[in-house]
Design a protein around this motif. Structure first.
Motif, short mmCIF file in Angstrom:
data_model
loop_
_atom_site.label_atom_id
_atom_site.label_comp_id
_atom_site.label_asym_id
_atom_site.label_seq_id
_atom_site.Cartn_x
_atom_site.Cartn_y
_atom_site.Cartn_z
N SER A 184 0.85 -1.18 0.00
CA SER A 184 0.00 0.00 0.00
C SER A 184 0.89 1.24 0.00
O SER A 184 1.45 1.63 1.03
CB SER A 184 -0.91 -0.01 1.24
N VAL A 185 1.04 1.85 -1.17
CA VAL A 185 1.96 2.98 -1.34
C VAL A 185 1.14 4.24 -1.59
O VAL A 185 0.40 4.32 -2.57
CB VAL A 185 2.93 2.73 -2.51
N THR A 186 1.26 5.23 -0.69
CA THR A 186 0.49 6.47 -0.82
C THR A 186 1.37 7.58 -1.39
O THR A 186 2.59 7.56 -1.28
CB THR A 186 -0.06 6.91 0.54
N ASP A 187 0.72 8.61 -1.98
CA ASP A 187 1.45 9.68 -2.66
C ASP A 187 2.33 10.50 -1.72
O ASP A 187 3.36 11.03 -2.14
CB ASP A 187 0.47 10.61 -3.38
N ASP A 188 1.93 10.63 -0.45
CA ASP A 188 2.72 11.46 0.46
C ASP A 188 4.10 10.87 0.75
O ASP A 188 4.99 11.55 1.26
CB ASP A 188 1.97 11.72 1.77
N LEU A 189 4.30 9.62 0.41
CA LEU A 189 5.62 9.00 0.58
C LEU A 189 6.65 9.61 -0.35
O LEU A 189 7.85 9.56 -0.08
CB LEU A 189 5.51 7.48 0.32
N PHE A 190 6.19 10.24 -1.43
CA PHE A 190 7.09 10.73 -2.47
C PHE A 190 7.32 12.24 -2.40
O PHE A 190 7.57 12.89 -3.40
CB PHE A 190 6.55 10.31 -3.84
N THR A 191 7.23 12.77 -1.20
CA THR A 191 7.55 14.18 -0.94
C THR A 191 8.47 14.26 0.28
O THR A 191 8.25 13.55 1.26
CB THR A 191 6.26 14.99 -0.67
N PHE A 192 9.47 15.10 0.19
CA PHE A 192 10.38 15.28 1.31
C PHE A 192 9.78 16.25 2.31
O PHE A 192 9.49 17.40 1.98
CB PHE A 192 11.73 15.81 0.83
N ASP A 193 9.58 15.80 3.55
CA ASP A 193 9.03 16.62 4.62
C ASP A 193 10.16 17.02 5.56
O ASP A 193 10.63 16.21 6.36
CB ASP A 193 7.95 15.84 5.37
N SER A 194 10.62 18.27 5.45
CA SER A 194 11.78 18.72 6.23
C SER A 194 11.52 18.69 7.73
O SER A 194 12.48 18.64 8.52
CB SER A 194 12.19 20.12 5.80
N SER A 195 10.25 18.70 8.14
CA SER A 195 9.95 18.67 9.57
C SER A 195 10.35 17.34 10.21
O SER A 195 10.48 17.24 11.44
CB SER A 195 8.46 18.93 9.81
N ASN A 196 10.57 16.32 9.39
CA ASN A 196 11.00 15.03 9.90
C ASN A 196 12.53 14.90 9.99
O ASN A 196 13.04 13.86 10.41
CB ASN A 196 10.46 13.90 9.02
N TYR A 197 13.23 15.98 9.60
CA TYR A 197 14.69 15.96 9.58
C TYR A 197 15.18 17.22 10.31
O TYR A 197 15.44 18.24 9.71
CB TYR A 197 15.22 15.94 8.14
N GLU A 198 15.31 17.10 11.62
CA GLU A 198 15.63 18.27 12.45
C GLU A 198 16.96 18.90 12.02
O GLU A 198 17.98 18.22 11.88
CB GLU A 198 15.72 17.84 13.92
N GLY A 199 16.93 20.22 11.79
CA GLY A 199 18.13 20.96 11.46
C GLY A 199 18.67 20.74 10.07
O GLY A 199 19.80 21.15 9.76
#
Length: 217
Positions: free
Chosen positions: A195-210
């Motif tokens: 089950s692969v959703t579209d949001d997996l294919f965007t980089f979310d900088s909030s998940n990578y501190e600093g």
């Protein structure tokens, strides 16, 4: 890592000459390749693990990595060797864990790069193809097909595909570079029901501190 995104990146001279000489539009190879392409078109999305190796005997290079990939249509997310590459079909994010940096660039399929979503259709443009042999890996039957670039200026001179005879999925492919380097990718734990959703294919900088963001667009 760049070689996953760009296939352009064993050069034994006699072998190179042989590869160029025998390259053709082999109808048996075309039948196998068309069946593979159709199989992935019907799958639509999948997840899998893979192993990657880079070898160059002359330069004493022997590197091995393991990674994971998720694909949906033209989109993919790749994790390997402390890097992540995310492509949503128009933008590419390349995250480098060691320096906590992400580079953002436009994706241009016309640049000649072959992404993980294109390897299944690469033969349709710019390649000759030749059926080589049947082989058995871990008791399973595969058909081996060579792709040879029509343009002799390419950095690589051959891509070799190992395609499962039963479900037409790709088990392994090798890229033979003119500088003597061989790149091998082998698929494992292939899951076509993921089950692969579209949001997996965007980089979310909030998940990578600093994280440092370098926008190259």
């Amino acid at each position: 890592m760049k070689k996953i995104l760009s296939v352009v990146a064993l050069a034994l001279v006699p072998f190179l000459q042989y590869s160029t000489a025998y390259a053709q539009y082999d109808p048996k190879a075309r039948e196998i390749l068309d069946a593979m392409s159709e199989a992935y078109r019907q799958i639509g999305s999948f997840e899998s693990g893979f192993s990657y190796s880079m070898e160059n005997t002359d330069q004493s290079i022997n590197e091995d990595f393991e990674g994971e990939i998720a694909v949906k249509g033209d989109k993919y997310r790749l994790r390997m060797g402390g890097q992540e590459i995310i492509n949503d079909g128009s933008t590419v994010w390349t995250y480098l864990q060691e320096v906590n940096e992400v580079n953002i660039d436009d994706y241009d399929p016309e640049e000649g790069d072959i992404s993980p979503t294109q390897i299944y259709n690469a033969y349709k443009r710019g390649f000759k193809y030749n059926y080589l042999e049947d082989e058995t890996i871990d008791g399973k039957a595969y058909q081996v097909v060579d792709l040879v670039p029509e343009n002799s200026d390419n950095q690589f001179f051959k891509i070799q595909l190992h395609i499962a005879e039963d479900d037409r999925t790709l088990k392994k492919w090798r890229i033979f570079d003119k500088n003597g380097t061989r790149y091998t990718y082998e698929i494992d734990n292939f899951n076509p029901q993921a089950s692969v959703t579209d949001d997996l294919f965007t980089f979310d900088s909030s998940n990578y501190e600093g994280v440092e963001v370098v926008d190259l667009r």
